[in-house]
Design an enzyme around this catalytic site. Sequence first.
Site, PDB file in Angstrom:
ATOM      1  N   THR A   1       0.910  -1.272  -0.097  1.00 41.68           N
ATOM      2  CA  THR A   1      -0.121  -0.018  -0.028  1.00 41.68           C
ATOM      3  C   THR A   1       0.839   1.293  -0.078  1.00 41.68           C
ATOM      4  O   THR A   1       0.614   2.237  -0.511  1.00 41.68           O
ATOM      5  CB  THR A   1      -0.856   0.016   1.143  1.00 41.68           C
ATOM      6  OG1 THR A   1      -1.542  -1.197   1.234  1.00 41.68           O
ATOM      7  CG2 THR A   1      -1.760   1.316   1.331  1.00 41.68           C
TER       8      THR A   1
ATOM      9  N   ASP B   1       1.973  -7.187  -3.824  1.00 40.05           N
ATOM     10  CA  ASP B   1       1.329  -7.269  -2.867  1.00 40.05           C
ATOM     11  C   ASP B   1       1.768  -8.253  -1.769  1.00 40.05           C
ATOM     12  O   ASP B   1       2.184  -9.183  -2.286  1.00 40.05           O
ATOM     13  CB  ASP B   1      -0.146  -7.771  -3.020  1.00 40.05           C
ATOM     14  CG  ASP B   1      -1.006  -7.582  -1.983  1.00 40.05           C
ATOM     15  OD1 ASP B   1      -1.997  -6.811  -1.891  1.00 40.05           O
ATOM     16  OD2 ASP B   1      -1.011  -8.315  -0.807  1.00 40.05           O
ATOM     17  N   SER B   2       1.966  -7.951  -0.592  1.00 37.90           N
ATOM     18  CA  SER B   2       2.851  -8.871   0.402  1.00 37.90           C
ATOM     19  C   SER B   2       2.207 -10.447   0.620  1.00 37.90           C
ATOM     20  O   SER B   2       2.842 -11.169   1.070  1.00 37.90           O
ATOM     21  CB  SER B   2       3.165  -8.192   1.540  1.00 37.90           C
ATOM     22  OG  SER B   2       2.240  -8.091   2.442  1.00 37.90           O
ATOM     23  N   SER B   3       1.042 -10.386   0.327  1.00 40.22           N
ATOM     24  CA  SER B   3       0.329 -11.676   0.501  1.00 40.22           C
ATOM     25  C   SER B   3       0.900 -12.787  -0.582  1.00 40.22           C
ATOM     26  O   SER B   3       0.736 -13.973  -0.355  1.00 40.22           O
ATOM     27  CB  SER B   3      -1.079 -11.499   0.187  1.00 40.22           C
ATOM     28  OG  SER B   3      -1.814 -10.581   1.118  1.00 40.22           O
TER      29      SER B   3
ATOM     30  N   GLN C   1      -0.442 -19.879  21.287  1.00 39.65           N
ATOM     31  CA  GLN C   1      -1.418 -19.262  20.214  1.00 39.65           C
ATOM     32  C   GLN C   1      -1.672 -17.931  20.733  1.00 39.65           C
ATOM     33  O   GLN C   1      -2.439 -16.930  20.139  1.00 39.65           O
ATOM     34  CB  GLN C   1      -2.958 -19.798  20.274  1.00 39.65           C
ATOM     35  CG  GLN C   1      -2.809 -21.230  19.453  1.00 39.65           C
ATOM     36  CD  GLN C   1      -4.126 -21.889  19.493  1.00 39.65           C
ATOM     37  OE1 GLN C   1      -5.087 -21.235  19.914  1.00 39.65           O
ATOM     38  NE2 GLN C   1      -4.290 -23.189  19.332  1.00 39.65           N
TER      39      GLN C   1
ATOM     40  N   THR D   1       1.975  -4.547   4.623  1.00 37.06           N
ATOM     41  CA  THR D   1       1.793  -4.993   5.812  1.00 37.06           C
ATOM     42  C   THR D   1       1.522  -6.339   6.229  1.00 37.06           C
ATOM     43  O   THR D   1       1.886  -7.021   7.284  1.00 37.06           O
ATOM     44  CB  THR D   1       0.764  -4.013   6.679  1.00 37.06           C
ATOM     45  OG1 THR D   1      -0.405  -4.008   6.027  1.00 37.06           O
ATOM     46  CG2 THR D   1       1.421  -2.545   6.711  1.00 37.06           C
ATOM     47  N   ASP D   2       0.797  -6.870   5.302  1.00 36.42           N
ATOM     48  CA  ASP D   2       0.095  -8.093   5.641  1.00 36.42           C
ATOM     49  C   ASP D   2       1.354  -9.346   5.785  1.00 36.42           C
ATOM     50  O   ASP D   2       1.038 -10.205   6.842  1.00 36.42           O
ATOM     51  CB  ASP D   2      -0.591  -8.857   4.466  1.00 36.42           C
ATOM     52  CG  ASP D   2      -2.050  -7.981   4.262  1.00 36.42           C
ATOM     53  OD1 ASP D   2      -2.237  -7.249   5.102  1.00 36.42           O
ATOM     54  OD2 ASP D   2      -2.479  -8.069   3.168  1.00 36.42           O
TER      55      ASP D   2
HETATM   56  N1  ASP Z   1      -2.375  -6.358   0.927  1.00 35.83           N
HETATM   57  C1  ASP Z   1      -1.096  -5.139   1.331  1.00 35.83           C
HETATM   58  C2  ASP Z   1       0.152  -5.878   1.407  1.00 35.83           C
HETATM   59  O1  ASP Z   1       0.161  -6.482   2.246  1.00 35.83           O
HETATM   60  C3  ASP Z   1      -1.508  -4.488   2.427  1.00 35.83           C
HETATM   61  C4  ASP Z   1      -0.494  -3.541   3.005  1.00 35.83           C
HETATM   62  O2  ASP Z   1       0.328  -3.128   1.969  1.00 35.83           O
HETATM   63  O3  ASP Z   1      -0.485  -2.952   3.980  1.00 35.83           O
HETATM   64  O4  ASP Z   1       0.996  -5.644   0.413  1.00 35.83           O
END
Ligand code: ASP
Length: 348
Positions: free
Chosen positions: A18, A62-64, A284, A94-95
């Site tokens: 993002t 995208d970090s996913s 957990q 951030t993911d």
């Molecule tokens: N889906 C985004 C990512 O992790 C969200 C972000 O950047 O915060 O790449």
Amino acid sequence: MRNPFDKSSILLIYTGGTIGMKEDPKTQALAPFDFSQILQEVPELRKFSSKIDSYTFDPLIDSSDVEPSMWVKLAELIKEKYEEYDGFIVLHGTDTMAYSASALSFMLDHLRKPVVFTGSQLPIGSLRTDGRENLISAVEIATARDRHGKAVVPEVCIFFNSQLLRGNRSCKVNSTSFDAFRSPNWPALADAGISIRYHEHAIHYPAILERKLEIHTNLDTRVAILKIHPGITAQVARNVLLGEGIRAVILETYGSGNAISKPWFTDIVKEATAAGKILLNVTQCLAGEVNMGLYATGKALADSGVISGGDMTTEGALGKLFVLMGEYPDNEKVKALLEKNLKGEISK
Ligand code: ASP
């Protein structure tokens, strides 16, 4: 060799996420902007006396979609540019930021310079973005040196919402708030208020300063994560713990490391450890640690050969396993090192 008192220099590595997005004025859709134009986008960066260069990943992700091959690319880039720059900032979604920062902390050995991950919840091009603040403070941290010219934070860390956290102790805890990261089992390395206050007692320094940076890029990813939950079936437990091609399993257990005490479960666990698999117990719970001696349900795991992950996060445990397993073919060696504090990831 650079003189440590020269004007400092930073490499900004933009991987995606993002933070590097901007709204297209015509379509209103978010799209990555040309990161070589970062100084136009964040003119405040010009106020730093440091030289700021940027490197953009191609493709941006995208970090996913992060995969270990991306961590290898990052580690190799940092190694290649290590002598040229005083610090590195990794702009990352951030993911999975906590996973990447954890893995990098184990992949980079004898690190003497800051590697600061940051990102944002709102794109840097949007009015209320948190990205501007995060980036500017990250630059200040990455260039901070003590009176001897040494980096103040020679660690892989995450800067987010006024706090600098150890990378391998961090986790994303909020999907919408700017206050998105925590390191529940370790204090912040620094707090950014009117000034940036560094907490030296919490910072991890390399044992031997003169050693050259070494990177570990042989990652063994044959790891599964099994979250224990009420109703888990023997079939699921068996498929994961005894799964073909799985060398290690991170067991995410209840509370202080407890799992099902019924014989069907402990029998599968015993079968897995007897087969030579590495079983690592992490809790957990967001904070606290595994202590398998506390309850019979935890003791059954310890007696079955499960290793305690102490107060490691799942993200930290995963990166540590990938690197150790890539380094050592002998599972007993890996198990012995799992319980040791290597990069400040576990309190011992
Ligand atoms: N889906 C985004 C990512 O992790 C969200 C972000 O950047 O915060 O790449």
